[in-house]
Design an enzyme around this catalytic site. Structure first.
Site, PDB file in Angstrom:
ATOM      1  N   ASP A 298      -1.659  -0.981   5.787  1.00 40.89           N
ATOM      2  CA  ASP A 298      -1.797  -0.678   7.227  1.00 40.89           C
ATOM      3  C   ASP A 298      -3.340  -0.609   7.458  1.00 40.89           C
ATOM      4  O   ASP A 298      -3.797   0.029   8.624  1.00 40.89           O
ATOM      5  CB  ASP A 298      -1.191   0.934   7.280  1.00 40.89           C
TER       6      ASP A 298
ATOM      7  N   ASP B  10       0.727  -1.318   0.033  1.00 39.30           N
ATOM      8  CA  ASP B  10      -0.051  -0.167   0.032  1.00 39.30           C
ATOM      9  C   ASP B  10       0.869   1.259   0.048  1.00 39.30           C
ATOM     10  O   ASP B  10       2.103   1.071   0.375  1.00 39.30           O
ATOM     11  CB  ASP B  10      -0.896  -0.105   1.204  1.00 39.30           C
TER      12      ASP B  10
ATOM     13  N   ASP C 123       0.115   5.066   1.003  1.00 41.30           N
ATOM     14  CA  ASP C 123      -0.262   6.113   1.876  1.00 41.30           C
ATOM     15  C   ASP C 123      -0.523   5.113   3.276  1.00 41.30           C
ATOM     16  O   ASP C 123      -1.358   4.341   3.646  1.00 41.30           O
ATOM     17  CB  ASP C 123      -1.369   6.840   1.815  1.00 41.30           C
TER      18      ASP C 123
END
Length: 231
Positions: free
Chosen positions: A171, A13, A15
């Protein structure tokens, strides 16, 4: 017993996993608030919402505006964000060393994000990643985005590596759901953006990791499919 090894491919991922982009998002939200005569919000107030996307950040920045008019603000948010892109963001500590360790080991890495592809692609030259990132899939690249498995499936296909030999790092719970649905091993990045009620232990990631620097060691990664003849 074979020695610990990095996966053949690591997908990330963007960001909240590779890039601490919350400061760019804050600058965007505060420009929009200022244009409406509203005072600045703090990074602490916005940060937990960053991985949820533009709509979640607008809800945090403009809680008194109803959902429908807030929805109409999304194009403005993206346009302002494009101007702020990379001006304030930094890599999370340890990310540069982690990517270098993967490359030294002969592994490839790429990015699968729900950020619109044109915005994610604009980041690459700023980080000098345009020749290092093996694949980039954005939230609008395909007909589906995470938590659907398609982005990870297509990313593995484009780099020519079997899904079972890849690991996805993210995240947000959607990252882990996408990996599980695709049949790909996963790592929950605990250093990223998370709301107070979220419990990563419930996401069923193969591994949970506190800091990027831990992933410099191959033993920290999930055990995945090895090439034929590997030891």
């Amino acid at each position: 017993m074979s020695a610990a090894a990095f996966p053949r491919a690591a997908l990330f991922d963007l960001d909240g996993t590779l890039l601490d982009s919350a400061p760019d998002m804050l600058a965007t939200a505060n420009r929009m608030r200022a244009s409406r005569g509203i005072g600045a919000m703090t990074l602490e107030a916005l940060r937990p919402h960053v991985s949820k996307g533009a709509r979640a950040m607008l809800a945090a920045a403009f809680p008194d505006i109803a959902q429908e008019p807030r929805e109409a603000m999304v194009p403005e948010f993206l346009a302002v964000y494009q101007e702020e892109l990379g001006r304030h963001s930094v890599l999370f500590d340890g990310v540069a060393d982690m990517l270098a360790a993967l490359e030294r080991a002969g592994s490839v890495w790429g990015i699968v994000t729900n950020k619109p592809e044109y915005l994610a692609r604009d980041i690459l030259p700023q980080l000098q990643w345009q020749t290092r990132c093996a694949v980039l899939i954005g939230g609008d690249t395909l007909a589906e985005k995470k938590p659907h498995p398609l982005p990870l499936q297509v990313a593995a296909e484009r780099i020519g590596i079997d899904i079972a030999a890849c690991v996805y790092v993210g995240d947000d719970e959607r990252d882990i759901q996408s990996a599980r649905a695709a049949g790909m091993s996963s790592i929950a990045a605990l250093w990223g953006y998370r709301q107070a009620h979220e419990e990563p232990a419930q996401w069923q990631a193969d591994v949970m990791v506190e800091l990027p620097e831990i992933l410099i060691e191959p033993a920290a990664w999930p055990v995945v499919q090895r090439p034929v003849g590997a030891t």
